[in-house]
Enzyme design. Sequence first.
Site, PDB file in Angstrom:
ATOM      1  N   SER A 195      17.825  57.831 -11.579  1.00 13.27           N
ATOM      2  CA  SER A 195      17.223  57.182 -10.418  1.00 13.27           C
ATOM      3  C   SER A 195      17.098  55.689 -10.608  1.00 13.27           C
ATOM      4  CB  SER A 195      15.820  57.756 -10.176  1.00 13.27           C
ATOM      5  OG  SER A 195      15.096  56.970  -9.238  1.00 13.27           O
ATOM      6  N   TYR A 197       7.350  59.170 -13.064  1.00 14.19           N
ATOM      7  CA  TYR A 197       8.637  59.712 -12.585  1.00 14.19           C
ATOM      8  C   TYR A 197       9.794  58.881 -13.141  1.00 14.19           C
ATOM      9  CZ  TYR A 197      12.673  60.297  -9.588  1.00 14.19           C
ATOM     10  OH  TYR A 197      13.955  60.479  -9.132  1.00 14.19           O
ATOM     11  N   LYS A 253      12.896  59.850 -16.037  1.00 12.52           N
ATOM     12  CA  LYS A 253      14.340  59.705 -15.818  1.00 12.52           C
ATOM     13  C   LYS A 253      14.967  58.852 -16.922  1.00 12.52           C
ATOM     14  CE  LYS A 253      15.099  62.272 -12.270  1.00 12.52           C
ATOM     15  NZ  LYS A 253      15.987  63.457 -12.396  1.00 12.52           N
TER      16      LYS A 253
HETATM   17  C1  WQD Z   1      11.003  52.659   0.933  1.00 15.30           C
HETATM   18  C2  WQD Z   1      10.366  51.406   1.514  1.00 15.30           C
HETATM   19  C3  WQD Z   1       7.977  51.327   1.251  1.00 15.30           C
HETATM   20  C4  WQD Z   1       7.043  54.637   3.970  1.00 15.30           C
HETATM   21  C5  WQD Z   1      11.727  56.184  -3.654  1.00 15.30           C
HETATM   22  C6  WQD Z   1      11.146  56.750  -4.932  1.00 15.30           C
HETATM   23  C7  WQD Z   1      11.950  57.844  -5.444  1.00 15.30           C
HETATM   24  C8  WQD Z   1      13.386  57.437  -5.599  1.00 15.30           C
HETATM   25  C9  WQD Z   1      13.809  56.294  -4.680  1.00 15.30           C
HETATM   26  C10 WQD Z   1      14.814  59.239  -6.283  1.00 15.30           C
HETATM   27  C11 WQD Z   1       9.265  50.841   0.615  1.00 15.30           C
HETATM   28  C12 WQD Z   1       8.368  51.379   2.722  1.00 15.30           C
HETATM   29  C13 WQD Z   1       7.691  53.701   3.190  1.00 15.30           C
HETATM   30  C14 WQD Z   1       6.294  54.205   5.101  1.00 15.30           C
HETATM   31  C15 WQD Z   1       6.879  51.937   4.600  1.00 15.30           C
HETATM   32  N1  WQD Z   1      14.157  58.579  -5.281  1.00 15.30           N
HETATM   33  N2  WQD Z   1       7.615  52.373   3.509  1.00 15.30           N
HETATM   34  N3  WQD Z   1       6.244  52.857   5.374  1.00 15.30           N
HETATM   35  O1  WQD Z   1       9.552  53.829  -2.839  1.00 15.30           O
HETATM   36  O2  WQD Z   1      11.835  52.705  -2.368  1.00 15.30           O
HETATM   37  O3  WQD Z   1      11.696  54.771  -3.702  1.00 15.30           O
HETATM   38  O4  WQD Z   1      13.076  56.509  -3.480  1.00 15.30           O
HETATM   39  O5  WQD Z   1      14.901  58.935  -7.401  1.00 15.30           O
HETATM   40  O6  WQD Z   1      11.788  58.888  -4.503  1.00 15.30           O
HETATM   41  O7  WQD Z   1      11.142  55.802  -5.946  1.00 15.30           O
HETATM   42  O8  WQD Z   1      11.246  54.849  -1.229  1.00 15.30           O
HETATM   43  O9  WQD Z   1      11.110  55.682   1.080  1.00 15.30           O
HETATM   44  O10 WQD Z   1       8.987  55.661  -0.329  1.00 15.30           O
HETATM   45  O11 WQD Z   1       9.939  53.512   0.522  1.00 15.30           O
HETATM   46  O12 WQD Z   1       6.803  50.716   4.870  1.00 15.30           O
HETATM   47  O13 WQD Z   1       5.658  55.010   5.856  1.00 15.30           O
HETATM   48  O14 WQD Z   1       9.712  51.744   2.747  1.00 15.30           O
HETATM   49  O15 WQD Z   1       6.892  50.420   1.050  1.00 15.30           O
HETATM   50  O16 WQD Z   1       9.312  49.437   0.683  1.00 15.30           O
HETATM   51  P1  WQD Z   1      11.011  53.944  -2.535  1.00 15.30           P
HETATM   52  P2  WQD Z   1      10.274  55.023   0.045  1.00 15.30           P
END
Ligand code: WQD
Length: 340
Positions: free
Chosen positions: A117, A141, A145
């Site tokens: 990841s 997490y 990884k």
């Molecule tokens: C994306 C962006 C939030 C929800 C995840 C995890 C892990 C990994 C990669 C596998 C961020 C913003 C989110 C909302 C928002 N997967 N957001 N409003 O945190 O980049 O990473 O995916 O390994 O699962 O690390 O993904 O989709 O949670 O957030 O503004 O209601 O969207 O702050 O900037 P993230 P995410």
Amino acid sequence: MTWLVTGGAGYIGSHVVRSLIDAGQGVVVLDDLSTGDADRVPSSVPLVQGSVLDGAGVRAALRGSAVTGVVHLAAKKSVAESVAQPLHYHRENVVGTLTLLDAMAAEGVSRLVFSSSAAVYGSPDDDSVGEDAPARPQSPYGRTKLMSEWMVEDAAEALGLATVCLRYFNVVGCADPELADTGGTNLFPLVFRALAAGERPVVFGDDYPTRDGTCVRDYIHVQDLAEAHVAAARLLDTSGPRHEVVNIGCGRGYTVREVLTTIGRVTGRDTTPAILPRRPGDPAGMVADASLARRLLGWTAQRDLTAMVESAWDGAQRSAPWSRVPTVRTDDVHEWGLLT
Ligand code: WQD
């Protein structure tokens, strides 16, 4: 070649299984069905219900189907959950990978594609992240990884395995609505859930140093991700001992606001967001340098953000995640800024 796909009944795993079959590879699935769904596994594919933590069971699955390689996807993947239950994550993800490697060594299986990841990078110094960027995971997490990658590398070196670790960026969409992500804790499903409930989507911070103040991420269609696994399997088919680490992303980023605009255009809904404080631990930008995937695997992502959103929206409407996706309530935003 026959590949044992651990976690093959899950969201990403079920896409990988289909792509391997389409590429003419033999497939067997090992899944404990704790979060996977047996209905996601094609009836033509043997499904062994079991955990990678059961070494004897894994060895029997490897031996029973004359497996020649493993695609290891079975893992826990929620950042928020890993903070609340770190030892559970270390057991499932790290001990699970160790148990699998032991079983592979015992049964003489020497090829491994490992699901890693972008979370291993933590908050990168640069928006475009190459595989040589410092690995500074900020969650249990992400640490599970990275630790698993180290074990795979050591095993490859000592046992002469041929291994590829794929570092996934932000995986979204689905090849078929029936295979939609029902996990529901990432941006896309949370926005869809808010729209379905007649609520405004929330944006965690609009004061980042980015083109519109919201975070930039490298979203990748799960079908492109699945095809990257086929490319990795093909590389290992004809390879001697090696260990590779490869970013799997599009190589271009979209801000949260740009995603909301696209969702609004595809769905016809008003996606004007409510702005909440930043979510602790969120890097401003995380975009793959995907050049190694192109050079080494001959793979590049083919599907754009509109295709990602269209497929995810179709899936969200046709599957039944609404009952499982948390309602977006501001008072639920905990110290990790993540929803309960
Ligand atoms: C994306 C962006 C939030 C929800 C995840 C995890 C892990 C990994 C990669 C596998 C961020 C913003 C989110 C909302 C928002 N997967 N957001 N409003 O945190 O980049 O990473 O995916 O390994 O699962 O690390 O993904 O989709 O949670 O957030 O503004 O209601 O969207 O702050 O900037 P993230 P995410």
